[in-house]
Design an enzyme around this catalytic site. Structure first.
Site, PDB file in Angstrom:
ATOM      1  CB  SER A  34      -0.931   0.003   1.211  1.00 22.09           C
ATOM      2  OG  SER A  34      -0.288   0.648   2.284  1.00 22.09           O
ATOM      3  CE  LYS A  35       0.011   7.595  -3.402  1.00 23.88           C
ATOM      4  NZ  LYS A  35       0.632   7.170  -4.628  1.00 23.88           N
ATOM      5  NE  ARG A  36      -2.035   3.483   5.003  1.00 26.02           N
ATOM      6  CZ  ARG A  36      -2.626   2.344   5.286  1.00 26.02           C
ATOM      7  NH1 ARG A  36      -2.271   1.656   6.333  1.00 26.02           N
ATOM      8  NH2 ARG A  36      -3.584   1.880   4.506  1.00 26.02           N
TER       9      ARG A  36
ATOM     10  N   GLY B  35       5.371   3.388   0.818  1.00 25.65           N
ATOM     11  CA  GLY B  35       6.289   3.871  -0.219  1.00 25.65           C
ATOM     12  C   GLY B  35       5.622   3.883  -1.580  1.00 25.65           C
TER      13      GLY B  35
END
Ligand code: GLU
Length: 490
Positions: A259-261, A263
């Site tokens: 997930s974007k969190r 990276g």
């Protein structure tokens, strides 16, 4: 039967690495089987529509080299459809869905549901507090046709739901996960048409896959539990069920879904950082699929040749950015020098090292620069930092370097070197070789006592790339300035 597969993204703004891999596996499978790979835009969720997202997605896929045979393509400045099975965007297929939902209602396989959001919320909460999985309670399942027609005419809000048969088992063979089986008691009467008249994903996907002649549905594992609903729709229409292939998730190092969190997750993020498309493709091909031998480096052609659904794993694969970096460095070192230079120019411009257009004018120089630096960068946004010494007027000499320059023979050595640089016809790799031979003869210095001080004087560092190339890239003026600067210090 000729293979037809599709990648069916929703235009929400970017291509997630997981989606890129789904697209890639579809593409590779189609190519390997001599089939067709279709791109279909699933934009029935109007709330999530993002302006420009389709163009952005097409660009990312094209950059990655995952090129579809049918669907929207950017031709010139315009989006155009290619293929015989269009429209390839769901918002242009509403009439088609209308026709097929009519058929389902007539057959008794779908029904209008007038339940308000409030009511649905209440039953959901009640079910939850009883420890049950929330599910529609079938309130509108048995309404009489006259009543539903009257309520529709009156303008009541409604959705259309799939009427799942009671107490049945729905099974299918998944090419990756094997036999799968679900009980209809555990499945919701899925909404097929929303109150805004748009189909849900579940309805549109089945109608489109059938009408587009899709033979294999290769998609992420998050869709496994939706598959029995889809199969029920195929059965209700009397259509042949395609082959299902659910791909394992791509995971973070902590084994959670990428997930974007944690990276970068969009193909565009990697492009912007200066990853080469062939490296990213090679790397993601191997998350979830493995070849029969230990080969790690694959061109797209080799992947087309060797990719095989049988060797797709059931369990999630970890996205290891260090491995990707290693692979990208491999491709950078292997890259055609001129292409590498052109890829690096935007990063040098952004750092202010090159003016706009300058890189193109001085392309031969940028080529040399990148030949010096290619060993040392994992991705191209690291180029400016590594290139700094070629742009700075002066060098900063490390402590270790200073020690080396303190030795007695240094002033004479640097003076002789400076003379040679002044008098050389050209400063190139050949000069780089010759100058050390000549200096050895003239000054008697050899080995590290010869090479190290010159390197320190010219670059400030005690180690680094081939000095011939470094000197060629630096050029006479900068070398002299540095060497003379040191003579002054001493
Ligand atoms: N539109 C769906 C998605 O965004 C496609 C799922 C499928 O391939 O069936 O992932």
């Amino acid at each position: 039967m000729s293979v037809r597969v599709r990648f069916a993204p929703s235009p929400t703004g970017f291509v997630h690495i997981g989606s890129l891999r789904t697209a890639l596996y579809n593409y590779l499978f189609a190519k390997g089987q001599g089939g067709k790979y279709i791109l279909r835009i699933e934009d029935t969720d109007r709330g999530r529509f993002v302006e420009g997202a389709i163009e952005g997605m097409l660009e990312a896929l094209e950059w990655a080299g995952v090129i579809h045979d049918e669907g929207y393509k950017t031709i010139g400045d315009e989006l155009q459809e290619v293929g015989e099975y269009g429209p390839y965007i769901q918002s242009k297929r509403l009439k088609i869905y209308e026709k097929y939902i009519g058929q389902l209602i007539d057959q008794g396989d779908a029904y209008p549901c007038f339940c308000s959001k409030d009511r649905l919320e209440k039953i959901r909460n009640a079910q939850k507090s009883e420890g049950k999985t929330p599910k529609y309670d079938g309130h509108c399942r048995e309404l009489k046709r006259e009543e539903t027609e009257e309520r529709v005419d009156r303008g009541e809000d409604y959705v259309i739901r799939l009427k799942l048969p009671e107490n049945q088992e729905i099974s299918f063979e998944d090419l990756v996960r094997g036999s799968m089986s679900f009980l209809t008691e555990d499945i919701d009467d899925q909404v097929l048409i929303k109150s805004d008249g748009y189909p849900t994903y579940h309805f549109a996907v089945v109608v489109d896959d059938h009408l587009m002649g899709i033979t294999h549905i290769i998609r992420g594992e998050e869709w496994v539990t939706s598959t029995p609903k889809h199969i029920q729709l195929y059965k209700a229409f009397g259509w042949e069920v395609p082959q299902y292939v659910h791909l394992p998730n791509i995971l973070n190092k902590d084994k959670k879904k990428l997930s974007k969190r944690q990276g970068d997750v969009a193909a565009g993020d990697f492009r912007n950082k200066g990853y080469l498309p062939e490296a990213l493709i090679n790397y993601i091909a191997l998350i979830g699929w493995s070849p029969e031998d230990n080969q790690e480096i694959f061109s797209m052609e080799e992947l087309q040749d060797k990719f095989n659904l049988k060797r797709v794993s059931k369990s999630g694969g970890v996205f290891d950015v260090e491995k990707l970096n290693w692979m990208n460095n491999h491709y950078i070192k292997d890259c055609d020098p001129e292409r590498l230079a052109r890829l690096a120019i935007p990063f040098l411009e952004e750092a202010g090292y090159l003016k706009e257009g300058q890189g193109e004018q001085e392309i031969a120089w940028v080529i040399d620069l990148m030949q010096v630096l290619k060993e040392y960068v994992d991705y191209l946004s690291q180029v400016p930092e590594k290139a700094e010494m070629f742009f700075k007027e002066e060098t900063e000499i490390s402590e270790e370097g200073m020690e080396i320059l303190k030795e007695d023979h240094i002033p004479k050595l640097l003076e002789a070197f400076g003379e040679k640089v002044k008098n050389a016809e050209v400063i190139d790799e050949a000069f780089g070789k010759q100058v050390f031979k000549d200096l050895k003869k003239e000054t008697g210095a050899k080995g590290p006592k010869l090479f190290k001080p010159i390197r320190v004087a010219v670059t400030g560092e005690t180690q680094g790339p081939d000095m011939g190339l470094v000197m060629k890239v630096l050029g006479r003026e900068k070398i002299l300035k540095r060497v003379l600067g040191i003579e002054k210090i001493q």
